[in-house]
Design a protein around this motif. Structure first.
Motif, PDB file in Angstrom:
ATOM      1  N   GLU A   1       0.862  -1.182   0.000  1.00 19.55           N
ATOM      2  CA  GLU A   1       0.000   0.000   0.000  1.00 19.55           C
ATOM      3  C   GLU A   1       0.894   1.226   0.000  1.00 19.55           C
ATOM      4  OE1 GLU A   1      -3.272   0.415   2.740  1.00 19.55           O
ATOM      5  OE2 GLU A   1      -3.519  -1.764   2.781  1.00 19.55           O
TER       6      GLU A   1
ATOM      7  N   GLN B   1       1.898   4.764   0.745  1.00 17.90           N
ATOM      8  CA  GLN B   1       1.484   5.714   1.782  1.00 17.90           C
ATOM      9  C   GLN B   1       1.794   7.158   1.400  1.00 17.90           C
ATOM     10  OE1 GLN B   1      -0.231   4.785   4.410  1.00 17.90           O
ATOM     11  NE2 GLN B   1       0.003   2.593   4.108  1.00 17.90           N
ATOM     12  N   ALA B   2       2.476   7.349   0.272  1.00 20.42           N
ATOM     13  CA  ALA B   2       2.830   8.691  -0.194  1.00 20.42           C
ATOM     14  C   ALA B   2       2.748   8.672  -1.712  1.00 20.42           C
ATOM     15  CB  ALA B   2       4.254   9.026   0.256  1.00 20.42           C
TER      16      ALA B   2
ATOM     17  N   TYR C   1       8.037   8.096  -2.772  1.00 16.20           N
ATOM     18  CA  TYR C   1       8.460   6.756  -2.365  1.00 16.20           C
ATOM     19  C   TYR C   1       9.739   6.361  -3.114  1.00 16.20           C
ATOM     20  CZ  TYR C   1       8.551   1.756  -1.589  1.00 16.20           C
ATOM     21  OH  TYR C   1       8.957   0.498  -1.255  1.00 16.20           O
TER      22      TYR C   1
ATOM     23  N   ASP D   1       5.536   6.865   8.659  1.00 18.34           N
ATOM     24  CA  ASP D   1       4.755   5.722   9.144  1.00 18.34           C
ATOM     25  C   ASP D   1       3.779   6.158  10.230  1.00 18.34           C
ATOM     26  OD1 ASP D   1       6.113   4.092   7.393  1.00 18.34           O
ATOM     27  OD2 ASP D   1       7.470   3.252   8.910  1.00 18.34           O
TER      28      ASP D   1
ATOM     29  N   ALA E   1       0.924   8.031   8.700  1.00 19.21           N
ATOM     30  CA  ALA E   1      -0.019   7.100   8.049  1.00 19.21           C
ATOM     31  C   ALA E   1      -0.900   6.425   9.106  1.00 19.21           C
ATOM     32  CB  ALA E   1       0.741   6.063   7.239  1.00 19.21           C
ATOM     33  N   GLU E   2      -0.294   6.010  10.243  1.00 24.80           N
ATOM     34  CA  GLU E   2      -1.068   5.405  11.337  1.00 24.80           C
ATOM     35  C   GLU E   2      -2.086   6.405  11.886  1.00 24.80           C
ATOM     36  OE1 GLU E   2       1.202   3.739  14.625  1.00 24.80           O
ATOM     37  OE2 GLU E   2       2.620   2.861  13.192  1.00 24.80           O
TER      38      GLU E   2
ATOM     39  N   GLY F   1      -4.912   6.845   9.587  1.00 27.18           N
ATOM     40  CA  GLY F   1      -5.792   5.675   9.652  1.00 27.18           C
ATOM     41  C   GLY F   1      -6.731   5.726  10.845  1.00 27.18           C
TER      42      GLY F   1
ATOM     43  N   LYS G   1     -10.499  11.642   7.311  1.00 25.61           N
ATOM     44  CA  LYS G   1      -9.455  10.884   6.607  1.00 25.61           C
ATOM     45  C   LYS G   1      -9.581  11.086   5.094  1.00 25.61           C
ATOM     46  CE  LYS G   1      -7.719   6.131   6.126  1.00 25.61           C
ATOM     47  NZ  LYS G   1      -7.868   5.878   4.713  1.00 25.61           N
TER      48      LYS G   1
ATOM     49  N   GLU H   1      -7.080  13.166   2.522  1.00 24.53           N
ATOM     50  CA  GLU H   1      -6.486  12.417   1.400  1.00 24.53           C
ATOM     51  C   GLU H   1      -6.876  13.042   0.068  1.00 24.53           C
ATOM     52  OE1 GLU H   1      -7.827   8.401   2.088  1.00 24.53           O
ATOM     53  OE2 GLU H   1      -6.044   7.905   3.273  1.00 24.53           O
TER      54      GLU H   1
END
Length: 197
Positions: free
Chosen positions: A72, A74-75, A80, A132, A135-136, A139, A146, A150
């Protein structure tokens, strides 16, 4: 002729195409991101051949992740890939400096070079950890915050598009909601960040 008029693929389409072994996707990945990699590596003690090798290695890693089916993003894909290339290049430089032959005329300060690389790697790992955690936190943010964040920051929807999508009365209300969501995300992130230090 049709292929040259093909619209730019999205990050998701690029990952799916890469996993399927699409030549068009590989060409697009090279056209879009190799110049960034070339600039980074040639600006950091590397050559064009080094850039080609490192980018090839990064694409193989990305292919393996895309092929796994559980990856997945995340950016943005660009972010990435830059992160992977940077990590690979720093590792390469660290290995190179270990085997560097000293020039009698101008000795290399290996200790300083390794210290700098170590600092760079630490900074990079810290940034990865922050991504990270972000991202958590995103979530755990919950809806509609959210999706709203996004849509604005990752999908780059305009405030007008967000207003219509979420049914706000006007763009100012959407901006206010985005600000509130951002503040909630910030609180979640920093609570996690302090806890995991």
């Amino acid at each position: 002729m049709k292929e040259s008029k093909r619209l730019e693929l999205t990050d998701t389409e690029l990952l799916v195409g890469l996993a399927e072994g699409s030549n068009e996707v590989l060409l697009q990945l090279y056209r879009r991101y190799f110049p960034m990699v070339l600039h980074f590596i040639t600006s950091n003690s590397g050559s064009e051949d080094d850039a080609k090798d490192i980018y090839q290695e990064a694409l193989v890693l990305l292919y393996e992740k895309a092929k796994s089916g559980s990856f997945e993003l995340q950016a943005q894909l660009k972010t990435y890939l830059y992160s992977v290339v940077r990590r690979l290049w720093l590792k390469h430089l660290a290995q190179r400096s270990r085997f560097m032959v000293r020039d009698v005329e101008q000795p290399v300060n290996e200790e300083a070079a390794l210290s700098q690389l170590s600092d760079d790697l630490f900074d990079h790992e810290e940034r990865d950890r922050q991504f990270d955690l972000m991202a958590e936190s995103l979530g755990r943010l919950g809806e509609p915050c959210k999706t709203l964040l996004e849509d604005f920051y990752i999908q780059h929807l305009t405030m007008q598009e967000i207003t219509e999508k979420f049914g706000y009365t006007n763009a100012d209300n959407a901006k206010t909601q985005k600000y509130k969501c951002l503040m909630r995300l910030k609180r979640l992130f920093f609570a996690e960040y302090k806890e995991k230090r």
